[in-house]
Design an enzyme around this catalytic site. Sequence first.
Site, mmCIF file in Angstrom:
data_model
loop_
_atom_site.group_PDB
_atom_site.id
_atom_site.type_symbol
_atom_site.label_atom_id
_atom_site.label_comp_id
_atom_site.label_asym_id
_atom_site.label_seq_id
_atom_site.Cartn_x
_atom_site.Cartn_y
_atom_site.Cartn_z
ATOM 1 N N ARG A 293 0.690 -13.776 -1.652
ATOM 2 C CA ARG A 293 0.146 -13.599 -0.459
ATOM 3 C C ARG A 293 1.341 -14.475 0.850
ATOM 4 N NH1 ARG A 293 -5.780 -13.154 -2.151
ATOM 5 N NH2 ARG A 293 -5.933 -11.139 -2.658
ATOM 6 N N TYR A 433 -0.226 -4.547 2.000
ATOM 7 C CA TYR A 433 0.176 -4.634 -0.292
ATOM 8 C C TYR A 433 -0.554 -6.635 -0.093
ATOM 9 C CZ TYR A 433 4.963 -5.172 0.627
ATOM 10 O OH TYR A 433 6.277 -5.833 1.293
ATOM 11 N N GLU A 434 -0.325 -6.520 -1.587
ATOM 12 C CA GLU A 434 -1.053 -7.856 -1.804
ATOM 13 C C GLU A 434 -2.534 -7.970 -1.243
ATOM 14 O OE1 GLU A 434 -0.389 -10.172 -3.641
ATOM 15 O OE2 GLU A 434 1.393 -9.106 -4.499
ATOM 16 N N GLY A 435 -3.419 -7.603 -0.910
ATOM 17 C CA GLY A 435 -4.972 -7.484 -0.213
ATOM 18 C C GLY A 435 -4.871 -7.464 0.861
ATOM 19 N N GLN A 440 -8.146 -10.157 3.067
ATOM 20 C CA GLN A 440 -7.618 -11.746 3.632
ATOM 21 C C GLN A 440 -8.810 -12.057 4.199
ATOM 22 O OE1 GLN A 440 -5.084 -13.097 1.814
ATOM 23 N NE2 GLN A 440 -4.762 -10.980 1.207
#
Length: 608
Positions: A293, A433-435, A440
């Site tokens: 992240r 992406y990556e959450g 977040q």
Amino acid sequence: MSFEAPVGEIAETMRAAGGLDEALATGAFGDLSPDTVTAILAEAGRFAEGVLAPLNRVGDRDGVRHDENGVTTASGWKQAYRQWAAAGWNGLGAPTEWGGQGLPVTVQVAVQELWNAGNASFAIGPMLTAGAIDAIAAHADDTLKRRYLPRLVSGEWMATMNLTEPQAGSDLGAIRTRAEPQADGSYRIFGQKIFITYGEHDLTDNIIHLVLARLPEAPAGTRGISLFLVPKLLADGARNDVVAAGVERKLGIHGAPTCTMVYGGAGDGAVGWRIGAENHGLAAMFTMMNMARLSVGVQGVGVAEGAYQTALAYARGRRQGHPPAGPRGAMVPIVEHPDVQRDLLAMKALTAGGRAICHACAHAIDMSRSGPAGERARWASRAGLLTPIAKAFATDAAIAVASTGVQVHGGAGYIEETGAAQYLRDARVFAIYEGTNGIQAIDLVTRKLTLDDGSAIAAVIADIGKAAADVAALNSDSFGDTGVRLAAAAADLAAATRHLGAALAEGRADDALAGATPYLRLAALAFGGALLAKGALAATDGGRWVALARFFAETFVGETSGLAATVVTGADGLRQAAAAMLTVDGPAARAASNRTKLDSGGTAWSTM
Ligand SMILES: Cc1cc2nc3c(=O)[nH]c(=O)nc-3n(C[C@H](O)[C@H](O)[C@H](O)COP(=O)(O)OP(=O)(O)OC[C@H]3O[C@@H](n4cnc5c(N)ncnc54)[C@H](O)[C@@H]3O)c2cc1C
């Protein structure tokens, strides 16, 4: 225009906003000095400028090719990767016991920015490998570590991260891929993963997949997920039963393959080994994802830097119009128009703010690992708090910066030839992406504000107040309204934090979640402004930092009062508008909404 690595600016940010000297003073990094770090950056900058940047357009234009032999990257990429790995860049932050150089995360992040500014599609592959190395080193047994880490650290092999399935995106509790235990301690994996970055490619012979899957009888939801290591090639060189069934056509990062992966399609299952405890796979995967992240935030900084440089070069060359005052002679470069100057400076300031927050986060990670024993937990909380802010703010900033870059180019920005459009297309996925950035913000509000009973966010608010007071004490005209804006921002952040804390304590989760995204931006603008002011106060560069900090404060930090008001009073209006305009009715709408309903009691990307 060619990319020029901003080595000096990154080095200054590492020291002023990040705290490189403090990290080096812990003694954990041997005789590494700030000068050596700058030399490493300069070398990385030369590689990014000379090798990676020239391939950026090639990857965008040609993409990747998928056929029965697998996936082929664009012309020149394989050679570039080999050159990159041979130069030792892959092991920069990896543990020394596995052949890495064990350099601070803050150096890793600085170098990652350069790779991304040169070529984001290239950089995302090694970034995932670095995350996998962290996860394997932290959670795998010794046999797996010995078998895989040396070759991952050297760059001989690359790694991937396999979470997403068609029905399981933000909600990982819905994962269905299954793992069947075998008598020899291995597992057979069956299932399909989608959107897997570098799931198949020709840069390395072997690809090590880290895969989330369920054991038989595992509890439903996120508490029943385990993590498995599944190599493309087995120890005897035989091909494992994992294939890329296809690659996606997509908006940006064309040079990076995005694959649909099928495990066990031939019938007997793909051979894999468990990493970490049964049903605790998400925790192990989060070792990889937390670093990833931050790295995605850094991707944003890199692409924003590239977009800024491209726009600035164009604005210096393109002539249109005349100055509002003065004689009407020849047309002037557009960089002389105040409106274009505002665009360019906004790009520059947002990039610098994102960079500063990412380095503050990287520094907190370094101190949580290497700082004085009694302070590590506090630093870990700070890193946890700053990670979603760094990821979401720097990537939102990248999209805004790249979009402004297109604007500065006028019509030429919309035409692919200038490269401005590619930055915008590439940056768009960073917020997904990556959450997603929404996830977040939820993570920040529901999990990170309560870290250390609220001490972590209180310390950040205190830092902002201190920067405001330090600027005020200097009483220098060159800072303009910086001190006033920062003081107001600290108060706005404190008020919004109190409101969210009360909403959560009183069980009004919907009220808190309604304000999550504006709260994250509020925190980022206030903290980013404070970090830039801190850098300006320490700077010796004849006023560039001061001008940047002032511009950021006077242009962006003032937004915090409106954002705080949205957090504090906006939930009712949102509910009213949603009820009036977004009501879900009819079978089609219900079916669509069902796809995102949670069956695990939480949003997995934010539950760790
Ligand atoms: C180019 C690319 C590369 C990728 N690489 C990888 C990879 O290497 N490995 C991997 O595993 N995955 C990868 N992904 C997948 C990526 O991580 C997911 O797309 C992302 O997590 C979002 O999931 P989703 O697409 O299913 O969206 P959804 O989860 O359906 O979300 C749709 C929207 O709803 C919002 N939303 C969803 N749930 C909630 C909630 N509970 N509360 C509030 N808002 C919510 C989201 O914020 C988003 O705006 C990649 C995706 C892309 C496009």
